[in-house]
Design a protein around this motif. Structure first.
Motif, PDB file in Angstrom:
ATOM      1  N   VAL A   7       0.844  -1.190   0.000  1.00 57.70           N
ATOM      2  CA  VAL A   7       0.000   0.000   0.000  1.00 57.70           C
ATOM      3  C   VAL A   7       0.884   1.246   0.000  1.00 57.70           C
ATOM      4  O   VAL A   7       1.833   1.343   0.782  1.00 57.70           O
ATOM      5  N   LEU A   8       0.563   2.202  -0.878  1.00 57.62           N
ATOM      6  CA  LEU A   8       1.261   3.484  -0.937  1.00 57.62           C
ATOM      7  C   LEU A   8       0.314   4.584  -0.447  1.00 57.62           C
ATOM      8  O   LEU A   8      -0.835   4.669  -0.897  1.00 57.62           O
ATOM      9  N   ILE A   9       0.797   5.418   0.498  1.00 55.71           N
ATOM     10  CA  ILE A   9      -0.009   6.511   1.030  1.00 55.71           C
ATOM     11  C   ILE A   9       0.444   7.817   0.380  1.00 55.71           C
ATOM     12  O   ILE A   9       1.626   8.166   0.443  1.00 55.71           O
ATOM     13  N   VAL A  10      -0.502   8.535  -0.239  1.00 56.52           N
ATOM     14  CA  VAL A  10      -0.174   9.792  -0.933  1.00 56.52           C
ATOM     15  C   VAL A  10      -1.022  10.918  -0.360  1.00 56.52           C
ATOM     16  O   VAL A  10      -2.249  10.951  -0.546  1.00 56.52           O
ATOM     17  N   LEU A  50       8.059   1.302  -6.419  1.00 60.19           N
ATOM     18  CA  LEU A  50       7.661   0.432  -5.302  1.00 60.19           C
ATOM     19  C   LEU A  50       6.615  -0.602  -5.705  1.00 60.19           C
ATOM     20  O   LEU A  50       6.395  -1.575  -4.975  1.00 60.19           O
ATOM     21  N   TYR A  51       5.935  -0.407  -6.836  1.00 63.45           N
ATOM     22  CA  TYR A  51       4.912  -1.332  -7.350  1.00 63.45           C
ATOM     23  C   TYR A  51       3.816  -1.649  -6.322  1.00 63.45           C
ATOM     24  O   TYR A  51       3.571  -2.810  -5.995  1.00 63.45           O
ATOM     25  N   PRO A  52       3.164  -0.625  -5.776  1.00 62.73           N
ATOM     26  CA  PRO A  52       2.077  -0.896  -4.825  1.00 62.73           C
ATOM     27  C   PRO A  52       0.866  -1.495  -5.538  1.00 62.73           C
ATOM     28  O   PRO A  52       0.638  -1.234  -6.721  1.00 62.73           O
ATOM     29  N   SER A  53       0.087  -2.281  -4.813  1.00 61.38           N
ATOM     30  CA  SER A  53      -1.154  -2.821  -5.364  1.00 61.38           C
ATOM     31  C   SER A  53      -2.335  -1.911  -5.024  1.00 61.38           C
ATOM     32  O   SER A  53      -3.349  -1.919  -5.711  1.00 61.38           O
ATOM     33  N   TYR A  80       3.011   2.507 -16.634  1.00 66.18           N
ATOM     34  CA  TYR A  80       2.731   2.154 -15.233  1.00 66.18           C
ATOM     35  C   TYR A  80       2.165   0.741 -15.179  1.00 66.18           C
ATOM     36  O   TYR A  80       0.971   0.521 -14.920  1.00 66.18           O
ATOM     37  N   PRO A  81       3.030  -0.248 -15.441  1.00 65.88           N
ATOM     38  CA  PRO A  81       2.566  -1.639 -15.603  1.00 65.88           C
ATOM     39  C   PRO A  81       2.087  -2.300 -14.318  1.00 65.88           C
ATOM     40  O   PRO A  81       1.519  -3.386 -14.359  1.00 65.88           O
ATOM     41  N   SER A  82       2.295  -1.686 -13.130  1.00 64.31           N
ATOM     42  CA  SER A  82       1.872  -2.342 -11.889  1.00 64.31           C
ATOM     43  C   SER A  82       0.356  -2.288 -11.695  1.00 64.31           C
ATOM     44  O   SER A  82      -0.196  -3.047 -10.905  1.00 64.31           O
ATOM     45  N   HIS A  83      -0.324  -1.354 -12.410  1.00 69.40           N
ATOM     46  CA  HIS A  83      -1.788  -1.265 -12.379  1.00 69.40           C
ATOM     47  C   HIS A  83      -2.356  -1.279 -10.961  1.00 69.40           C
ATOM     48  O   HIS A  83      -3.157  -2.154 -10.609  1.00 69.40           O
ATOM     49  N   PRO A  84      -1.988  -0.324 -10.105  1.00 71.36           N
ATOM     50  CA  PRO A  84      -2.515  -0.326  -8.735  1.00 71.36           C
ATOM     51  C   PRO A  84      -3.992   0.059  -8.695  1.00 71.36           C
ATOM     52  O   PRO A  84      -4.518   0.661  -9.637  1.00 71.36           O
ATOM     53  N   LYS A  85      -4.647  -0.280  -7.585  1.00 68.23           N
ATOM     54  CA  LYS A  85      -6.042   0.101  -7.374  1.00 68.23           C
ATOM     55  C   LYS A  85      -6.059   1.322  -6.456  1.00 68.23           C
ATOM     56  O   LYS A  85      -5.391   1.330  -5.419  1.00 68.23           O
ATOM     57  N   PHE A  86      -6.790   2.346  -6.853  1.00 61.53           N
ATOM     58  CA  PHE A  86      -6.773   3.623  -6.144  1.00 61.53           C
ATOM     59  C   PHE A  86      -8.012   3.780  -5.256  1.00 61.53           C
ATOM     60  O   PHE A  86      -9.141   3.479  -5.679  1.00 61.53           O
ATOM     61  N   LEU A  87      -7.790   4.281  -4.045  1.00 61.70           N
ATOM     62  CA  LEU A  87      -8.867   4.676  -3.148  1.00 61.70           C
ATOM     63  C   LEU A  87      -8.670   6.177  -2.894  1.00 61.70           C
ATOM     64  O   LEU A  87      -7.649   6.600  -2.349  1.00 61.70           O
TER      65      LEU A  87
END
Length: 517
Positions: A7-10, A50-53, A80-87
């Motif tokens: 998880v990445l916090i922005v 970091l390739y967060p999900s 951006y090949p990691s395709h993270p899911k955004f909240l």
């Protein structure tokens, strides 16, 4: 046990970022916080490193807004090949923000201050979606992956497109092939370890990896050159022991394109020996090293015997001319690179070069004792080298060692070293007194021995060296005479003119004209 979801916090507020770390039990949800970002631009960089999900993304931030981040990732999936899911998180309960975010693929929208129960529920839902998707992809791909490995292996092995390839393989797909050396990356006999490293490095890429002993092959499908090179560089940096450990073919359309890419990678793979300072070899850096030659140049290179330089090399060993010795070895090095000979032949030539140089000087001076490594002892050492530069360093060190040993075993050893020093530092203000202090001998004695060895006085020798260098500069450069005067060690241009005419019977201008310049 499943791997923790990153998880990445922005958010641009530090207190908010810190709060998100502790507001819920991330570990219990199967997650781990992999990093933080303070603005949209930094978020994109962290997503690609970091390739967060999952990304908790604030809408209102400096530099780049959350909506802009979503748009960038949504519109450029290959970047951006990691395709993270955004909240999405925001202090503004604004329908337009939410609508834009959802249109760009966001999985939810929460208004700050965040309710921990709502956040936990949203994260749990996203985690379940990710786990389900991963399981479905894994089950679907396992059988197909094994079949593809076998098909690509056979196609590369026999060098022809397999007519019985899977029917759902689109002919318009783009393929690109890389080949890794298990032995060069320290995985010889440990293919499972290499497979784990490869699959981990390319987990964000569509790829098939398999062994074609003694090499390990990776085939990429519909990935950009930039993406492949980025992850391949990281893999090589992780595995690399010394020089290049992999080659990369060009991208191509369809199965024939995949085969052509393999052929290119295989040809480049044979040249890994020549690349000590790069992570992997591709067509571009190979072309820089192996510059194209005309047929006439190639014929001249073939006619130029590799061993022709041994006689002059011995002469420069005798006078302790380390600079010219280095130049001769560099010339041989460049000759070998352009020769296009097999690596084993190149190694044999270098072995023979060492032995022949050693024999030539020992035959000429049978009475001398040389304190050097025995030439024959270096044969196996040369043959075991994985990289050309390392092999040539052995040749150079041995040759320089012969010069050093010859100088130390002769009565003129000090003079040899002084002469070499003068040839290297002719453009400085050299005096016998300074050289005497440098080489631990009386300056008067040094002057006497110098004249005995060279046939001229020290000052005359200095003038000869400087004027010869000046003549070379006049013929080969566009420098002004006063510039050349200073470069060869004469601060006074008039004095330079005087010395030049004394030694050449011409002024610099007359010398220039006499050579048609």
């Amino acid at each position: 046990m499943s791997e923790a979801i990153k998880v990445l916090i922005v958010d641009d507020e530090e207190i908010v970022r810190r709060g998100f770390r502790y507001i819920i039990d991330w570990e219990a949800l199967g997650c781990t916080i992999c990093g933080e970002a303070t603005n949209g631009k930094e978020a994109l960089e962290k997503i690609n490193s970091l390739y967060p999900s999952i990304v908790l993304l604030d809408i209102n931030m400096p530099v780049m807004s959350g909506v802009d981040v979503l748009a960038e990732v949504h519109n450029n999936p290959k970047l951006y090949p990691s395709h993270p899911k955004f909240l999405i998180l925001s202090g503004y309960s604004d329908f337009d923000y939410a609508h834009k975010a959802i249109n760009y693929g966001a999985k939810g929208y929460i208004v700050k201050p965040v309710d921990e129960d709502i956040l936990e529920g949203k994260i749990a839902d996203i985690v379940r979606d990710i786990r389900s998707e991963n399981e479905a992809v894994s089950l679907k791909n396992t059988a197909k992956s094994k079949t593809l490995e076998k098909k690509f292996n056979q196609m590369f092995l026999f060098g022809a497109v397999d007519d019985a390839f899977l029917p759902d393989e689109e002919t318009e797909d783009t393929f690109q092939t890389a080949i890794l050396s298990p032995s060069l990356c320290g995985c010889d006999g440990q293919l499972q370890a290499l497979k784990i490293a490869v699959d981990d490095a390319f987990k964000q890429c569509r790829h098939i990896a398999f062994s074609m002993e003694p090499e390990y092959v990776v085939v990429f499908k519909n990935e950009s050159q930039e993406t492949i090179e980025k992850y391949l560089y990281k893999l090589c940096a992780f595995l690399q022991k010394a020089g290049s450990i992999a080659s990369l073919g060009q991208a191509g359309k369809g199965l024939q394109g995949a085969l052509d890419s393999f052929f290119t990678a295989r040809d480049l793979y044979k040249k890994l020996f020549f690349f000590k300072d790069t992570a992997f070899v591709c067509k571009e850096n190979a072309e820089k090293l192996f510059t194209a030659k005309s047929p006439a140049d190639l014929e001249n290179a073939k006619a130029k015997n590799f061993f022709n330089s041994i006689t002059p090399l011995v002469q420069h060993i005798e006078i302790y001319d380390l600079q010219t010795i280095g130049t001769i070895i560099q010339d041989r090095k460049e000759w070998l690179i352009k020769s296009n000979m097999p690596i084993d032949e190149i190694k044999k030539l270098c072995m023979a070069f060492i032995v022949e140089t050693n024999n030539a000087i020992r035959k000429k001076y049978p009475e001398k004792e040389f304190d050097t490594v025995q030439a024959l002892d270096l044969v196996n050492l040369i043959y075991s080298q994985n990289y050309f530069d390392d092999m040539m360093e052995i040749v150079k060190d041995f040759t320089m060692g012969l010069a050093e040993s010859f100088a130390s075993s002769t009565s003129n050893s000090t003079i040899l070293k002084v002469v070499h020093y003068v040839k290297t530092n002719y453009n400085t203000d050299l005096k016998l007194e300074m050289l005497g202090n440098l080489f631990n001998c009386n300056s008067a004695y040094l002057g006497k021995k110098f004249k005995e060895y060279t046939g001229v006085s020290f000052n005359t020798y200095m003038d000869i060296i400087r004027i010869e260098k000046a003549k070379k500069m006049i013929l080969e450069t566009d420098l002004k005479i006063h510039e050349i005067s200073k470069l060869v060690g004469y601060s006074n241009t008039d004095y330079f003119y005087l010395k030049f005419k004394k030694h050449t019977s011409m002024t610099p201008k007359e010398f220039k004209s006499s050579n048609g310049i």
